[in-house]
Scaffold this active site. Structure first.
Site, PDB file in Angstrom:
ATOM      1  N   SER A 137      31.227   4.484  14.761  1.00  0.00           N
ATOM      2  CA  SER A 137      30.721   3.362  13.969  1.00  0.00           C
ATOM      3  C   SER A 137      30.660   2.093  14.796  1.00  0.00           C
ATOM      4  O   SER A 137      31.481   1.875  15.693  1.00  0.00           O
ATOM      5  CB  SER A 137      31.643   3.142  12.766  1.00  0.00           C
ATOM      6  N   TYR A 172      39.338   1.335   8.985  1.00  0.00           N
ATOM      7  CA  TYR A 172      38.209   2.239   9.207  1.00  0.00           C
ATOM      8  C   TYR A 172      37.797   2.222  10.673  1.00  0.00           C
ATOM      9  O   TYR A 172      37.620   3.265  11.306  1.00  0.00           O
ATOM     10  CB  TYR A 172      37.035   1.829   8.318  1.00  0.00           C
TER      11      TYR A 172
END
Length: 340
Positions: A128, A153
């Protein structure tokens, strides 16, 4: 044609990747746990779109279930694996940290182990853009250091990159990580900005505009993403190549492991206020904008340096934000008119 496993096949990107692989004639097994972290009906509807294809098998299971995943790998000799299953989203990771670590770290190690045991030719996995965290230099390059994630995350995705390198180095397992930049398009996630804004404008409800709209995101249309994923899947890293050329990574240090990291984005950041303007124009209705301050875990701008992916596989995103929003709104109106 190849036997390919796609994890997270009921997810947004997983569904589109699976659909494209099937259209190219591959045999695809898709796994997903169909969890309720967002609309399960939408996930099931995605699977229903491809369930009829005789080259597709769907298995409902969780990547953290070692015994179940072992059975999945035992039943087919997968040549390649596209690992997209994960707990996603920056803000939600602040609320459910243990679930994020369980799925994104332990689940990923489970996939790596099974790929090692079954001698999979190539594992492509989702990282990501959030790994860039507190970086202030743009565009983000895979040569930048990523030591300061600002959300859990992001930390789990960075951990995946490091663990993948260990497996590539120790076991000659070819792995490629893709740092996705804000993917949007038809069948998109309900927790993403494009979906939330479209829904709110159509319903005449206020939208939350964080940092007063002074945020930029490298919004990337899903078809461009899929083309990049499939190109990378066919471009298997090797130890010899890494030793001779160096491997795209977060520093200038070379590694001789069959391991790569790439940014995959549009290379054209769009301001949040501009995005809302485009959706308003497509729908023909003004948004009710409620301004909010910067949120924990957010960053001001994401902007992908995609030069290495361009050089490696000719990646060239071509969908403008206007064209992409048109396609998304068209799908949204069609899908939700048919489900009411």
């Amino acid at each position: 044609m190849s036997q390919i496993l796609v994890t997270g096949a009921a997810g947004f990107i997983g569904f589109h990747v699976t659909s494209k692989l099937l259209s190219l004639g591959h045999q695809v097994t898709g796994v997903d746990n169909l969890n309720s972290h967002y609309d399960v009906q939408l996930k099931q509807a995605r699977i229903n779109q491809i369930q009829h294809d005789s080259s597709f098998q769907f298995i409902e299971t969780d990547i953290t279930d070692t015994d179940s995943m072992l059975r999945v790998f035992d039943q087919a000799a997968f040549e390649k694996v596209v690992h997209l299953a994960a707990e996603v989203g920056v803000r939600n990771s602040l609320l459910k940290p243990l679930e994020y670590v369980q799925s994104n770290v332990l689940g990923f190690v489970n996939i790596l182990e099974l790929c090692r045991i079954h001698q999979v030719a190539h594992l492509v996995y989702a990282s990501s853009s959030s790994v860039y965290g507190a970086n202030r230099k743009t565009p983000y390059s895979t040569h930048d250091r990523v030591d300061h994630p600002v959300s859990l995350y992001a930390a789990t995705k960075r951990a995946d990159e490091l663990i993948a390198h260990s497996y590539s180095h120790l076991y000659d397992l070819p792995t490629t990580g893709l740092r996705f930049f804000t993917v949007y398009g038809p069948w998109g996630r309900p927790d993403m900005a494009v979906f939330l804004f479209t829904k709110a404008i159509l319903e005449g409800t206020p939208i939350k505009v964080f940092n007063h709209g002074n945020l930029k995101r490298d919004f990337t249309y899903v078809d461009d993403i899929v083309n990049g994923v499939l190109s990378v899947l066919d471009d298997i890293p090797s130890r010899d190549e890494a030793a001779s050329t160096g491997t795209p990574a977060e520093t200038d240090e070379q590694t001789e492991a069959p391991y790569r990291l790439y940014n995959i984005g549009n290379h054209q950041p769009v301001g949040l206020s501009q995005l809302i303007d485009v959706i308003e124009q497509r729908i023909g209705k003004p948004a009710i904008r409620d301004n909010y301050p910067m949120q924990p875990g957010d960053v001001l701008e994401t902007y992908a340096d995609i030069s290495e992916l361009q050089q490696a596989v000719g990646f060239s995103p071509s969908t403008s934000i206007e064209e992409g929003i048109d396609r998304f709104v068209e799908w949204y109106l069609s899908y939700y008119s048919s489900t009411q």
